[in-house]
Scaffold this motif. Sequence first.
Motif, PDB file in Angstrom:
ATOM      1  N   ASP A 225       5.753  30.993  68.923  1.00  0.00           N
ATOM      2  CA  ASP A 225       4.360  30.656  68.620  1.00  0.00           C
ATOM      3  C   ASP A 225       3.915  29.465  69.477  1.00  0.00           C
ATOM      4  N   ARG A 236      12.588  29.944  62.757  1.00  0.00           N
ATOM      5  CA  ARG A 236      11.506  30.624  62.023  1.00  0.00           C
ATOM      6  C   ARG A 236      11.725  32.130  62.002  1.00  0.00           C
ATOM      7  N   GLU A 237      12.072  32.707  63.173  1.00  0.00           N
ATOM      8  CA  GLU A 237      12.256  34.168  63.241  1.00  0.00           C
ATOM      9  C   GLU A 237      13.382  34.629  62.308  1.00  0.00           C
ATOM     10  N   GLU A 240      12.113  34.333  58.782  1.00  0.00           N
ATOM     11  CA  GLU A 240      11.106  35.363  58.472  1.00  0.00           C
ATOM     12  C   GLU A 240      11.729  36.748  58.325  1.00  0.00           C
ATOM     13  N   GLU A 241      12.596  37.098  59.281  1.00  0.00           N
ATOM     14  CA  GLU A 241      13.051  38.495  59.339  1.00  0.00           C
ATOM     15  C   GLU A 241      14.180  38.803  58.367  1.00  0.00           C
ATOM     16  N   GLY A 243      15.625  36.045  56.101  1.00  0.00           N
ATOM     17  CA  GLY A 243      15.710  35.079  55.005  1.00  0.00           C
ATOM     18  C   GLY A 243      16.920  34.168  55.055  1.00  0.00           C
ATOM     19  N   ASP A 282      12.812  41.356  55.717  1.00  0.00           N
ATOM     20  CA  ASP A 282      11.369  41.606  55.661  1.00  0.00           C
ATOM     21  C   ASP A 282      11.129  43.008  56.227  1.00  0.00           C
ATOM     22  N   GLU A 285       8.845  43.976  59.129  1.00  0.00           N
ATOM     23  CA  GLU A 285       9.283  43.742  60.513  1.00  0.00           C
ATOM     24  C   GLU A 285      10.498  44.571  60.899  1.00  0.00           C
TER      25      GLU A 285
END
Length: 302
Positions: A225, A236-237, A240-241, A243, A282, A285
């Motif tokens: 980002d 972050r990835e 997000e993807e 956990g 997630d 994704e």
Amino acid sequence: MLRTLRIPFSATKHLPSRCCSGFVSRTRYVNQLKEDDEACLAALQNGHVFLFHHLRPLLQPTKTGTLRPAALVTPDVQSFLERLGSNPSLLKESVLIGCSEQNQAQFCLDVGELDQAAVEEACTGNFMDLGKSLFLLTGEEAPLLTKGQALLRWHQTSRFCSATGQLTQRNQAGSQRVCPSNGIVYYPKMSPVVIVLVSDGKQCLLGRQSSFPRGMYSALAGFCDMGESLEEALCREVAEEVGLEVLSISYSSSQHWPFPHSSFMLGCHATVSPTHTQLQVDHAELEDARWFSVEEIRSALK
Ligand SMILES: NC(=O)c1ccc[n+]([C@@H]2O[C@H](COP(=O)([O-])OP(=O)(O)OC[C@H]3O[C@@H](n4cnc5c(N)ncnc54)[C@H](O)[C@@H]3O)[C@@H](O)[C@H]2O)c1
Ligand SMILES: [Mg+2]
């Protein structure tokens, strides 16, 4: 939480090929051609041209039955362009992609406006999908084509100034475009992407998107980002993807990735705590993510 970025010495094995002492002079020559339109045009007259047709590279068969990108000499290209009735200024739309070890400037040109079969016959080759070509070419030749395709695509899709809407003008090398009314300079764009092999010390984590071919799993990946560091994007990835919280990071190597647009892939290893390996995938994704043992990876690679 400890988050470290380590750059291992082994990254030096990925340095570009510099088998003879001409590396510095070739590099400076290419840089000079980007700055000097006249010198670039002169280099084009004596250079090698790799042809594309709607972004598909031209490959020629070799005597040993393999395929190679067709490195055509400019006078030959000029003469068949004339024969096929092309716009006389088409050759000037070539973009500079490098310099060979024989000190010849290398260019790419998209001849999508010409009849594909006629060009293939004139050049005794075939235009092929870039993705398929990459499975057939050696390591040294493939990056030339991915770079050429990326640069040609950028020119085809970035022709107008986003501030004034005017047609921008490219330099002869094709390394930039300038808006004639406000002077804004546009450079070819790449999106940085982090791709990471996560390990808990014994197993590694792979995921698959629903668009992947059946049975294919890959390291986790995601776009950086705006404003993020590589480390922040990676953490972050992974969060997000799947956990999970990352404990440590080491950089491995990088690669330009032309699909579907130009990404700059930054490859890393990361570790998570062996006591916190429960995945929360997630599914927006990833279709699936799983831990794999070394034995499973070895047998899949066989
Ligand atoms: N394992 C893998 O997923 C894998 C493997 C090899 C290569 N790649 C490449 O890495 C890239 C990123 O992987 P991903 O798809 O998992 O990313 P991702 O996890 O960041 O998810 C993609 C989504 O991110 C958003 N996004 C944010 N910035 C973007 C940008 N600059 N361009 C496009 N979309 C952006 C879009 O909504 C897009 O749908 C892809 O281009 C893919 O071709 C991925
Ligand atoms: Mg992703």
